[in-house]
Write an enzyme that holds these catalytic residues in place. Structure first.
Site, PDB file in Angstrom:
ATOM      1  N   GLY A  52      11.477  94.087   3.480  1.00 11.24           N
ATOM      2  CA  GLY A  52      11.645  92.750   4.040  1.00 11.24           C
ATOM      3  C   GLY A  52      12.450  92.757   5.332  1.00 11.24           C
ATOM      4  CB  THR A  53      15.475  94.641   6.398  1.00 14.21           C
ATOM      5  OG1 THR A  53      16.241  94.224   5.266  1.00 14.21           O
ATOM      6  CG2 THR A  53      16.357  94.729   7.630  1.00 14.21           C
ATOM      7  CD  GLN A  61      15.156  85.991  -2.977  1.00 13.76           C
ATOM      8  OE1 GLN A  61      14.929  85.742  -4.156  1.00 13.76           O
ATOM      9  NE2 GLN A  61      15.851  87.065  -2.607  1.00 13.76           N
ATOM     10  CB  SER A 118      10.852  92.466   0.320  1.00 10.20           C
ATOM     11  OG  SER A 118      11.457  93.617  -0.205  1.00 10.20           O
ATOM     12  CB  ALA A 119       7.035  95.708  -2.733  1.00  4.91           C
ATOM     13  CB  THR A 176       2.303 108.658   7.941  1.00  5.68           C
ATOM     14  OG1 THR A 176       2.079 109.543   9.048  1.00  5.68           O
ATOM     15  CG2 THR A 176       1.277 108.919   6.850  1.00  5.68           C
ATOM     16  CB  CYS A 228      21.379  92.962   1.193  1.00  5.29           C
ATOM     17  SG  CYS A 228      20.285  91.880   0.304  1.00  5.29           S
TER      18      CYS A 228
HETATM   19  N1  PLP Z   1      15.129  88.266   3.245  1.00  4.75           N
HETATM   20  C1  PLP Z   1      15.593  87.776   2.089  1.00  4.75           C
HETATM   21  C2  PLP Z   1      15.550  86.307   1.853  1.00  4.75           C
HETATM   22  C3  PLP Z   1      16.095  88.622   1.102  1.00  4.75           C
HETATM   23  O1  PLP Z   1      16.551  88.119  -0.051  1.00  4.75           O
HETATM   24  C4  PLP Z   1      16.116  90.031   1.354  1.00  4.75           C
HETATM   25  C5  PLP Z   1      16.674  90.961   0.380  1.00  4.75           C
HETATM   26  O2  PLP Z   1      17.419  90.610  -0.503  1.00  4.75           O
HETATM   27  C6  PLP Z   1      15.601  90.495   2.572  1.00  4.75           C
HETATM   28  C7  PLP Z   1      15.125  89.585   3.501  1.00  4.75           C
HETATM   29  C8  PLP Z   1      15.566  91.952   2.891  1.00  4.75           C
HETATM   30  O3  PLP Z   1      14.567  92.609   2.171  1.00  4.75           O
HETATM   31  P1  PLP Z   1      14.630  94.191   1.917  1.00  4.75           P
HETATM   32  O4  PLP Z   1      15.767  94.414   0.960  1.00  4.75           O
HETATM   33  O5  PLP Z   1      13.306  94.538   1.321  1.00  4.75           O
HETATM   34  O6  PLP Z   1      14.851  94.853   3.217  1.00  4.75           O
END
Ligand code: PLP
Length: 370
Positions: free
Chosen positions: A50-51, A156, A176-177, A214, A302
Site C-alpha cells: 500500500g505504501t 482499509q 494492500s493485500a 520483476t 506501521c
Molecule cells: N494506507 C493505509 C490506510 C494503511 O492502513 C496502510 C497500512 O496500514 C497503508 C496505507 C500502508 O500499506 P502497506 O503496509 O501495505 O505498505
C-alpha cells in the site's frame, strides 16, 4: 500461492515457455483484480504494498502533470503524508484539510482549497485509526470540477466496502493485500486510463512502464485469491463484524465510566472502534492490554512498534481526556463472539487496575503532601 511457488522461476518477462506461463498467470490475476474493481487490465499496476501504491499515485500524478499544488486530508496515512513531503521538497505547495470531530472532510473546505487549482487531491476511503468512511464520490466530483485528479487510499476498504472505481469516480486507488487476508509486501494501484503517471522507480518496462522490476507473481496470486475471497464474503462479514464491534463498544460503555467512542457519528468501517478511556495514557493502556493478551494499537502501528501520538486522533480536535487515552480496537473476519467476551473482560479489568493505580498514587501523594 503454493501452486505458483511449485511452478518455479516465474519471470513474466522471460522469453521461454516458463516465462510465457508466468505471463499468462500474471495476466489472469490482473484481469481478475480489474474485474473486481470494474476496471480493465491495463489500469492495474501491481506494487510491493500500500505504501508504494500511495507514493506512486501521489508523486507520479503530480510530477506527470508538473503540478505545483496538491491537497489531502490531515488524517491520511503516512504513506500519503510523507509522499506530500516529497512533493514539498521539490517545491510543490501542499494543503492539508482539517476534519470534523468524527474525521470527515468538509466538501466546502475542499472546494476552497482547490480554488487556485491543484494537480491532485488525495482523500482516503476509510481511515485506518477511527474507521471513518469518506464520501469519496462527492469529493472526487468536486476535485474534478476544479481540474484536480483524485487519488484514494483504499487500503482499509476491500473487506468491507464496495470497490467499483467508476461509482467512486477516482483516478487512482491504492490497495494492500495483507489488509484483506493476502500476503504482506504486495499491493495494487488502479490508475484510470488516460491518467498521466510518471514512474517513481526506474529500470524496466514492467507494469506498462509504470512500475519497473520483476513482478512478484506468487504474491500477486495471493493478492488476487484473497481479494476474491474478501469480496465474496464482504456483505455477510460486514454485517456480522459490525454486530460484534457494536457489542464490544456497548459493553465497555456500560461497564466502565469515562469511555468515549471517537468518530461514531460518521459512517464507519464495521471492524474498527476507536475508544478513549479517561485518565489513562493510550501507550500505557496498549502495553497493559498486550500483557493481558489483547492486541490493540494507538497512533500509527506501521512504524517503530512504539506508539507515537496519533495525528488522526489529534486532528479530531477532541478534549485532551478523549484524545490522550484513545486506542484502536480492530476486528477481523476471524473474530468470534467468544473473542469479544474475552476482550471485554480483559479491557474492563485492565482499565480498572490502571485507574486504581492512578487513584492510589494520587492518594499517596496527597497523604505525603499533607
Ligand atoms: N494506507 C493505509 C490506510 C494503511 O492502513 C496502510 C497500512 O496500514 C497503508 C496505507 C500502508 O500499506 P502497506 O503496509 O501495505 O505498505
Amino acid at each position: 500461492m503454493l501452486d505458483a511457488l511449485d511452478r518455479g522461476a516465474l519471470n513474466p518477462s522471460s522469453p521461454h515457455a516458463e516465462g510465457r506461463a508466468a505471463r499468462a498467470l500474471l495476466d489472469d490475476c490482473r484481469d481478475r483484480v480489474a474485474g473486481l474493481l470494474g476496471a480493465s487490465r491495463k489500469e492495474i499496476v501491481f506494487t510491493a504494498g500500500g505504501t508504494e501504491a500511495d507514493n506512486l499515485a501521489v508523486l507520479g500524478i503530480v510530477r506527470a502533470r508538473r503540478g505545483t499544488h496538491a491537497v489531502a486530508a490531515a488524517t491520511e496515512h503516512h504513506a500519503v503524508l510523507e509522499a506530500l513531503q516529497g512533493l514539498r521538497d521539490e517545491g510543490c505547495r501542499t494543503t492539508l484539510l482539517g476534519v470534523d470531530s468524527d474525521g470527515r472532510v468538509d466538501p466546502a473546505a475542499l472546494a476552497a482549497a482547490l480554488r487556485d487549482g491543484a494537480a491532485l487531491t488525495a482523500i482516503m476511503y476509510a481511515n485506518n485509526e477511527i474507521g471513518t468512511v469518506a464520501a469519496v464520490d462527492e469529493l472526487a466530483r468536486l476535485a474534478h470540477a476544479h481540474g484536480a485528479a483524485f487519488h484514494c487510499d483504499a487500503v482499509q476498504a476491500p473487506e468491507w466496502l464496495p470497490l467499483d472505481v467508476a461509482a467512486l469516480g477516482v483516478d487512482s486507488l491504492a490497495m494492500s493485500a495483507h489488509k484483506f487476508g493476502g500476503p504482506k509486501g504486495t499491493g495494487a494501484l488502479y490508475v484510470r486510463n488516460g491518467t498521466p503517471l510518471a514512474p517513481v522507480l526506474r529500470g524496466g518496462g514492467q507494469e506498462f512502464g509504470r512500475r519497473p522490476g520483476t513482478e512478484d507473481v506468487v504474491g500477486i496470486v495471493g493478492l488476487t485469491a484473497a481479494l476474491e475471497a474478501a469480496v465474496a464474503e464482504r456483505s455477510t462479514q460486514a454485517r456480522r463484524v459490525a454486530v460484534l464491534r457494536d457489542r464490544l463498544e456497548r459493553e465497555l460503555l456500560a461497564r466502565l465510566p469515562g469511555v468515549r467512542v471517537n468518530g461514531s457519528a460518521a459512517p464507519r468501517l464495521p471492524n474498527i472502534g476507536n475508544l478513549a478511556f479517561e485518565g489513562i495514557a493510550a501507550a500505557e493502556l496498549v502495553a497493559a492490554l498486550d500483557l493481558a493478551g489483547v492486541a490493540t494499537a494507538a497512533g500509527s502501528a506501521c512504524t517503530s512498534g512504539v506508539p507515537e501520538p496519533s495525528h488522526v486522533v489529534a486532528a479530531l480536535g477532541l478534549e485532551p481526556r478523549w484524545r490522550d487515552g484513545a486506542i484502536r480496537l480492530s476486528l477481523g473476519r476471524s473474530t468470534s463472539d467468544a473473542d469479544i467476551d474475552v476482550a471485554v473482560a480483559a479491557i474492563v479489568r485492565t482499565v480498572e487496575a490502571l485507574r486504581g493505580n492512578t487513584r492510589s498514587e494520587a492518594g499517596r501523594a496527597q497523604t505525603r503532601g499533607g
